[in-house]
Every structure is written in structure tokens, then in C-alpha cells.
Enzyme design. Structure first.
Site, mmCIF file in Angstrom:
data_model
loop_
_atom_site.group_PDB
_atom_site.id
_atom_site.type_symbol
_atom_site.label_atom_id
_atom_site.label_comp_id
_atom_site.label_asym_id
_atom_site.label_seq_id
_atom_site.Cartn_x
_atom_site.Cartn_y
_atom_site.Cartn_z
ATOM 1 N N LYS A 206 0.837 -1.208 0.000
ATOM 2 C CA LYS A 206 0.000 0.000 0.000
ATOM 3 C C LYS A 206 0.867 1.252 0.000
ATOM 4 O O LYS A 206 1.835 1.339 0.747
ATOM 5 C CB LYS A 206 -0.871 0.023 1.259
ATOM 6 N N THR A 239 -7.467 9.820 7.896
ATOM 7 C CA THR A 239 -6.976 8.587 7.265
ATOM 8 C C THR A 239 -6.658 7.501 8.288
ATOM 9 O O THR A 239 -6.047 6.484 7.947
ATOM 10 C CB THR A 239 -5.709 8.857 6.428
ATOM 11 N N GLY A 241 -6.924 4.329 10.089
ATOM 12 C CA GLY A 241 -7.648 3.071 9.876
ATOM 13 C C GLY A 241 -7.855 2.696 8.417
ATOM 14 O O GLY A 241 -8.550 1.722 8.117
ATOM 15 N N THR A 242 -7.228 3.435 7.492
ATOM 16 C CA THR A 242 -7.394 3.082 6.070
ATOM 17 C C THR A 242 -6.870 1.673 5.788
ATOM 18 O O THR A 242 -7.456 0.919 5.016
ATOM 19 C CB THR A 242 -6.650 4.071 5.141
ATOM 20 N N GLY A 243 -5.743 1.329 6.440
ATOM 21 C CA GLY A 243 -5.129 0.022 6.196
ATOM 22 C C GLY A 243 -6.024 -1.116 6.668
ATOM 23 O O GLY A 243 -6.238 -2.104 5.954
ATOM 24 N N CYS A 244 -6.560 -0.972 7.898
ATOM 25 C CA CYS A 244 -7.442 -2.022 8.443
ATOM 26 C C CYS A 244 -8.680 -2.152 7.557
ATOM 27 O O CYS A 244 -9.166 -3.256 7.288
ATOM 28 C CB CYS A 244 -7.898 -1.657 9.860
HETATM 29 N N1 ATP Z 1 -5.014 10.357 1.528
HETATM 30 C C1 ATP Z 1 -5.396 9.265 0.878
HETATM 31 N N2 ATP Z 1 -6.173 9.368 -0.232
HETATM 32 C C2 ATP Z 1 -6.563 8.263 -0.908
HETATM 33 N N3 ATP Z 1 -6.260 7.020 -0.548
HETATM 34 C C3 ATP Z 1 -5.494 6.836 0.549
HETATM 35 C C4 ATP Z 1 -5.018 7.946 1.326
HETATM 36 N N4 ATP Z 1 -4.296 7.459 2.357
HETATM 37 C C5 ATP Z 1 -4.320 6.117 2.251
HETATM 38 N N5 ATP Z 1 -5.029 5.731 1.147
HETATM 39 C C6 ATP Z 1 -5.302 4.376 0.710
HETATM 40 O O1 ATP Z 1 -5.731 3.651 1.847
HETATM 41 C C7 ATP Z 1 -5.260 2.327 1.826
HETATM 42 C C8 ATP Z 1 -4.396 2.053 3.068
HETATM 43 O O2 ATP Z 1 -3.124 2.581 2.845
HETATM 44 P P1 ATP Z 1 -2.032 3.011 3.903
HETATM 45 O O3 ATP Z 1 -0.741 2.977 3.171
HETATM 46 O O4 ATP Z 1 -2.411 4.285 4.563
HETATM 47 O O5 ATP Z 1 -2.130 1.830 4.958
HETATM 48 P P2 ATP Z 1 -1.732 1.816 6.482
HETATM 49 O O6 ATP Z 1 -0.636 2.784 6.708
HETATM 50 O O7 ATP Z 1 -1.532 0.413 6.824
HETATM 51 O O8 ATP Z 1 -3.054 2.348 7.154
HETATM 52 P P3 ATP Z 1 -3.300 2.763 8.688
HETATM 53 O O9 ATP Z 1 -3.399 4.247 8.634
HETATM 54 O O10 ATP Z 1 -4.580 2.114 9.018
HETATM 55 O O11 ATP Z 1 -2.169 2.254 9.491
HETATM 56 C C9 ATP Z 1 -4.489 2.197 0.526
HETATM 57 O O12 ATP Z 1 -5.341 1.696 -0.466
HETATM 58 C C10 ATP Z 1 -4.071 3.621 0.204
HETATM 59 O O13 ATP Z 1 -3.820 3.798 -1.165
HETATM 60 C C1 HMH Z 2 -5.569 -1.629 17.183
HETATM 61 C C2 HMH Z 2 -4.982 -1.089 15.947
HETATM 62 N N1 HMH Z 2 -4.776 -1.906 14.906
HETATM 63 C C3 HMH Z 2 -4.238 -1.428 13.752
HETATM 64 C C4 HMH Z 2 -3.884 -0.103 13.644
HETATM 65 C C5 HMH Z 2 -3.257 0.392 12.360
HETATM 66 O O1 HMH Z 2 -3.882 1.451 11.849
HETATM 67 C C6 HMH Z 2 -4.122 0.740 14.748
HETATM 68 N N2 HMH Z 2 -3.810 2.060 14.727
HETATM 69 N N3 HMH Z 2 -4.675 0.223 15.872
HETATM 70 MG MG MG Z 3 -1.195 4.929 6.631
#
Ligand code: ATP
Ligand code: HMH
Ligand code: MG
Length: 524
Positions: A206, A239, A241-244
Site C-alpha cells: 500500500k 486517514t 484506519g485506512t489500512g485495516c
Molecule cells: N489520503 C489518501 N487518499 C486516498 N487514498 C489513501 C489515502 N491514504 C491512504 N489511502 C489508501 O488507503 C489504503 C491504506 O493505505 P495506507 O498505506 O495508509 O495503509 P496503512 O498505513 O496500513 O493504514 P493505517 O493508517 O490504518 O495504518 C491504501 O489503499 C491507500 O492507497
Molecule cells: C488496534 C490497531 N490496529 C491497527 C492499527 C493500524 O492502523 C491501529 N492504529 N490500531
Molecule cells: Mg497509513
């Protein structure tokens, strides 16, 4: 999971379950419910972790059970504290759910200690599931360590090899690969390849946190081919929680029976839509706010409208009842094959169909399209579009006027209109259409008495149009490139009828056409 046959061996009926119904009738009285189990940490702010996972699955029409590995004190400012649950207790939760429910897909998030990974692996070997989605959560976006380097070796050696897909962000991908630099899309690609060698069937790196990138790019690798999933970076603080969300949405789509790439595309689009939709909401005072998974905190009307993108017109498949009859296939089968081959939008154009039969078929097509993240439009029949909750309609110049269609369908449906002239293109924009179809570009048998406008006519219409344009009429593999080569920036794709549906194998024709369109796009 890899050693269990994965999702490829799923019963065919599963592939047609719908987002809204989440069930398949197996016998008259038993309904099978698509189920995900998330094994993750709790986020007290409820933007990420278990809470996000449950919300996503609910939004996607899938049941979600939850095994909690850790409890975090967390808000929009960051993570204040983390409390790990004892591995034995994690194991009890796993047994409790897995021994009782028919879990289709397990999705993992925060797995904060090697012992917790160990009990997870143990339980998965005892209670196998159809797919395992691993989001290797290590550091929160706010920089807090959620799982330290002690988990790296068990991740690499034992968890990744049994995962169907892993979804690391760039920092996590780098950590798994021993600290390699990942700062460009090219480096994401090579990371995806190296991670694939660790054993997961699919890898999605990602790019949400990629520095200096105007697009939000994720790199998907299936061991053979790469796909880059692009979306414009949304300017928002929300943003967290986008990854989860992305990983859980993939799990939910897999649970409903989607193939992997379709699940990933739907998930990316879901995150994109949700971020867009909630970009200006304010929850908490910190730098990382949660977003709205149900798309309901703002005006719900803008949901669909905001998700139609001109690029959806890339390979536009228009069905034809006569051709389906000739080749002895149902509309539903025709649509499935077109989507599998790469069609990016579908229009049902069934001139001779009986209303009731057509409605039933249209409903099935809506289900298939929705679970694949592809829009479905109905030609001319506003009534059918409303009744089957299609994503929109396509009308011609002698059908109902676009402004009236708009008032009947509301602001969130997609409306396309056929235009041959600059005046018509201008009118379409004024009346509130979303795109125009322009043609016939070449002579065709599909439409009798239809004037051919040629490439020059198409160019004229594109120049006058403020809306994206899809070219139609006599287009197929032999001439699609010449159409796209006119190079008008708002010409976004080609619409085809016979080139797909008057053929023995819709799937292979769609694939060929998609490939040739992709190549011609790359050249320009
Ligand atoms: N500002 C943004 N605009 C559009 N898409 C985004 C943005 N930020 C993240 N994404 C998308 O969200 C999804 C998660 O990506 P990201 O790389 O942020 O994961 P992460 O860091 O594991 O997330 P988390 O913030 O939950 O830890 C991907 O599909 C990414 O392309
Ligand atoms: C509990 C938990 N799981 C995953 C993430 C990653 O976004 C977070 N911030 N918190
Ligand atoms: Mg992120």
C-alpha cells in the site's frame, strides 16, 4: 489458504451472492451467511483495529466475528497505551469462534507477539478456513509501535507462507524485507516481488504513506503480473484506519466469493469513496481522525455520484439479446464473462426482452456487477433501472430527455446520453448527464439506420464536450486503437457490442480488447 485450495475452489454459486443480501440459499430453510473473523487489536477511538473491521464488514454485507489480541488506548492524537492479551486467552477466543461458526475468511491485524501468532497458526491448522488475509500491522500511522521486531521471524517463516494475501504499507514491507528502502513505485514493485517469494499467494503493497506522491498508489502482485491501483490522494486528516479498512474489505469480498483482484479493486474503491465522503468531518482534535464507513454522516445522495469516474468508460460492454440468443447464453453469463475479461462498465441493452424476465435478469446482473465493483447501466428503460436499483441509465436522443431522467433517478445515479453533434454534447452537459456515448464511429449492423459520424465526427463531439466520452459503433479489436489514437483527452474508452457478444468466447475477446486498449493507452 494456500495449502487448503484457496478461494479458487469455491462453489460457483458463491460468486453471485450480493453485497446487500450476504446470503446464498443452500436449502429452502437454511441461508448461508458470508463470514469473516478478524483477529486484531481494539482501538478505543474505533477508527482502526477490530472496530474498523466490524464496520467495514457490516457496510459490505458480511458478518464479522472478532478475536481481540490487544487493547489499545488510542484516539485521533495517537496511541497512549497498549495492553496485550495473554496468548492462552487469544487461543480460547479463536477456538470459541472457529469451532462454532463457519468462518470463510480470517483477516489478521495487530498480532503483537510471536506467542499470539503461534496460537493463531495452531488454531488455523485445527480449523481450516477458505482464505487468510494478513495485514502485517506494525506501526500506527502516528508512529506508535503496535508489534515489534520480535514478530518478524515468525511472520516471515510461518505466517506469510500460509497467507492468501498480505497487505503491508511501505514501512511494514520494508521491515519484513530487513529494512530495504521503499520510496518510489518502482521500489514498491520490487518489494512486492521479494515479499511474494516469502510464500503468500498475492501481495498488495500500500502506498498511502509514500512520500511525494500525488496519487495514492497500491502495487498488487500475483506472482506473475503487477497491477498498479491508482486513486487521487485525498486531502484529509481522516486517514486513521485506512489500512485495516482495506484489508477487511478484501476479506469481506473474498467471503462473498470474489476472485482476489476483484476483491482488491473493490476494497481500494471503498476506501477511496469513504475517505472522499468523510474528508471534512471532524472527530477528535488530533492529526489522524477516523472516517465514516457507512457513508452516512454526510448527505447520502452524493455516494454513487462521487464514485463514477471517467476511466470507468475504458472498456464499456453493451449486451444484445439477439446475440445472446444466437450463442445460447443468458445475459447473466454474458455479463460475468465480460467482467472477468476486463469490462469496466456494463450496459444492458435488451430491446426485445419481456419486462418481467428482463427485470429478473437485470437484478442478477446488478448483484454480479456490484460484487465486482463495476457499474451497471440500463439502456433506455428508466423503470427497469429503478426497479433493479441499477447504477444508472443510458438514453438516446429520442428517449426520455436527460433532465427528466435526472429528476426521476435523483442525483446519485449515472446518466449517459448518445450524441452525434456538438449541440447535443452541450445539451447533455446542461441537462446533467455524466458522460456521452458518441457514434456510430464505424458502420455497424447492431443498429439499423444509424448515421456513421466517423473519427472526424467523434473528434468534433469530444472537442465540444465538457463530459467524458465513450466511442461506440463498429468498434472491435482491429480498430479500437485507431479510435483511441485520435488523442482527445476526454475520450475515455470504447463501447462494444458485437466485438464481445457476437463471439464464441466473450471472456477471451474481452481480455484481448482490454489488452489492446491498455497498450494503446500506455503509448499515449
Ligand atoms: N489520503 C489518501 N487518499 C486516498 N487514498 C489513501 C489515502 N491514504 C491512504 N489511502 C489508501 O488507503 C489504503 C491504506 O493505505 P495506507 O498505506 O495508509 O495503509 P496503512 O498505513 O496500513 O493504514 P493505517 O493508517 O490504518 O495504518 C491504501 O489503499 C491507500 O492507497
Ligand atoms: C488496534 C490497531 N490496529 C491497527 C492499527 C493500524 O492502523 C491501529 N492504529 N490500531
Ligand atoms: Mg497509513
Amino acid at each position: 489458504m494456500q495449502n487448503l485450495g484457496g478461494i479458487r475452489s469455491w462453489p460457483a454459486t458463491w460468486r453471485t451472492t450480493t453485497a446487500s443480501m450476504m446470503t446464498t440459499t443452500t436449502t429452502e430453510s437454511v441461508r448461508k451467511v458470508a463470514q469473516v473473523l478478524t483477529v486484531a487489536g481494539s482501538d478505543s477511538g474505533a477508527g482502526a483495529g477490530i472496530q474498523a473491521d466490524i464496520k467495514v464488514c457490516a457496510a459490505r454485507g458480511v458478518y464479522c466475528a472478532s478475536v481481540i489480541t490487544a487493547v489499545t488506548a488510542q484516539n485521533s492524537r495517537g496511541v497512549q497505551s497498549v495492553h496485550l492479551l495473554p496468548p492462552d486467552f487469544v487461543s480460547e477466543q479463536l477456538k470459541s469462534v472457529l469451532s462454532d461458526f463457519e468462518v470463510d475468511v480470517v483477516k489478521t491485524g495487530m498480532l503483537p507477539s510471536p506467542e499470539i501468532v503461534e496460537v493463531l497458526l495452531q488454531n488455523l491448522s485445527e480449523y481450516p478456513v477458505r482464505a487468510l488475509v494478513v495485514d502485517p500491522v506494525m506501526v500506527s500511522t502516528s508512529g506508535h509501535v503496535l508489534a515489534g521486531s520480535s514478530i518478524l521471524s515468525i511472520f516471515r517463516e510461518r505466517l506469510l507462507p500460509v497467507a492468501d494475501i498480505i497487505t503491508p504499507n511501505v514501512k511494514e514491507a520494508s521491515a519484513l524485507l530487513g529494512g530495504v528502502r521503499i520510496q518510489t513505485v518502482a521500489e514498491m514493485r520490487s518489494a512486492a516481488k521479494s515479499l511474494h517469494q516469502m510464500g503468500p499467494r498475492f501481495v498488495l503493497v500500500k502506498g498511502g504513506d509514500l512520500p511525494d506522491s500525488s496519487d495514492s498508489v497500491d502495487v498488487y502482485f500475483d506472482g506473475n503480473e503487477f497491477h498498479e491501483l491508482h486513486s487521487p490522494r485525498i486531502a484529509t486528516r481522516n486517514t486513521h484506519g485506512t489500512g485495516c479498512t482495506l484489508a477487511s474489505c478484501i476479506a469481506a469480498e473474498l467471503a462473498k466469493g470474489s476472485p482476489m483482484l476483484s476483491a482488491v479493486k473493490v476494497a481500494k474503491r471503498f476506501v477511496d469513496t469513504a475517505l472522499n465522503y468523510s474528508k471534512d468531518i471532524v472527530i477528535g482534535s488530533g492529526m489522524q481522525g477516523p472516517f465514516d464507513h457507512f457513508l452516512s454522516l454526510k448527505d447520502p445522495q452524493s455516494y454513487r455520484q462521487s464514485t463514477f469516474k471517467p476511466d470507468d468508460l475504458f472498456l464499456y460492454a453493451v449486451t444484445d439479446s439477439r446475440m445472446n440468443r444466437k450463442w445460447n447464453r443468458s445475459i447473466v453469463d454474458a455479463v460475468k464473462a465480460a467482467i472477468e475479461g476486463g469490462a469496466t462498465i456494463i450496459q444492458l441493452r435488451e430491446k426485445e426482452a419481456e419486462t418481467r424476465e428482463f427485470l429478473e435478469e437485470a437484478k442478477s446482473c446488478v448483484d454480479i456487477c456490484r460484487s465486482n465493483g463495476v457499474f451497471l447501466l440500463i439502456n433506455d428503460r428508466i423503470d427497469i433501472a429503478l426497479a433493479c436499483d441499477a447504477d444508472g441509465v443510458h438514453v438516446g436522443q429520442s428517449d426520455m430527455p436527460v433532465d427528466l431522467v435526472r429528476s426521476l433517478l435523483g442525483p446519485d445515479k449515472i446518466i449517459g446520453v448518445s450524441c452525434k453533434t456538438q449541440e447535443q454534447a452541450h445539451q447533455a452537459w446542461k441537462d446533467g448527464a455524466d458522460y456521452i456515448g458518441s457514434g456510430g464511429v464505424f458502420p455497424t449492423n447492431t443498429k439499423a439506420n444509424n448515421r456513421t459520424i466517423g473519427l472526424d465526427g467523434l473528434r468534433e463531439v469530444c472537442k465540444a464536450s465538457k463530459l467524458p466520452v465513450v466511442a461506440i459503433g463498429g468498434i472491435g479489436i482491429s480498430n479500437a486503437e485507431s479510435v483511441m489514437r485520435i488523442g482527445e483527452p476526454n475520450l475515455k474508452g470504447v463501447a462494444v457490442v458485437s466485438a464481445l457478444f457476437d463471439q464464441e468466447c466473450v471472456l477471451s475477446e474481452a481480455k484481448k480488447l482490454h489488452k489492446s486498449l491498455t497498450e494503446s493507452k500506455r503509448e499515449h
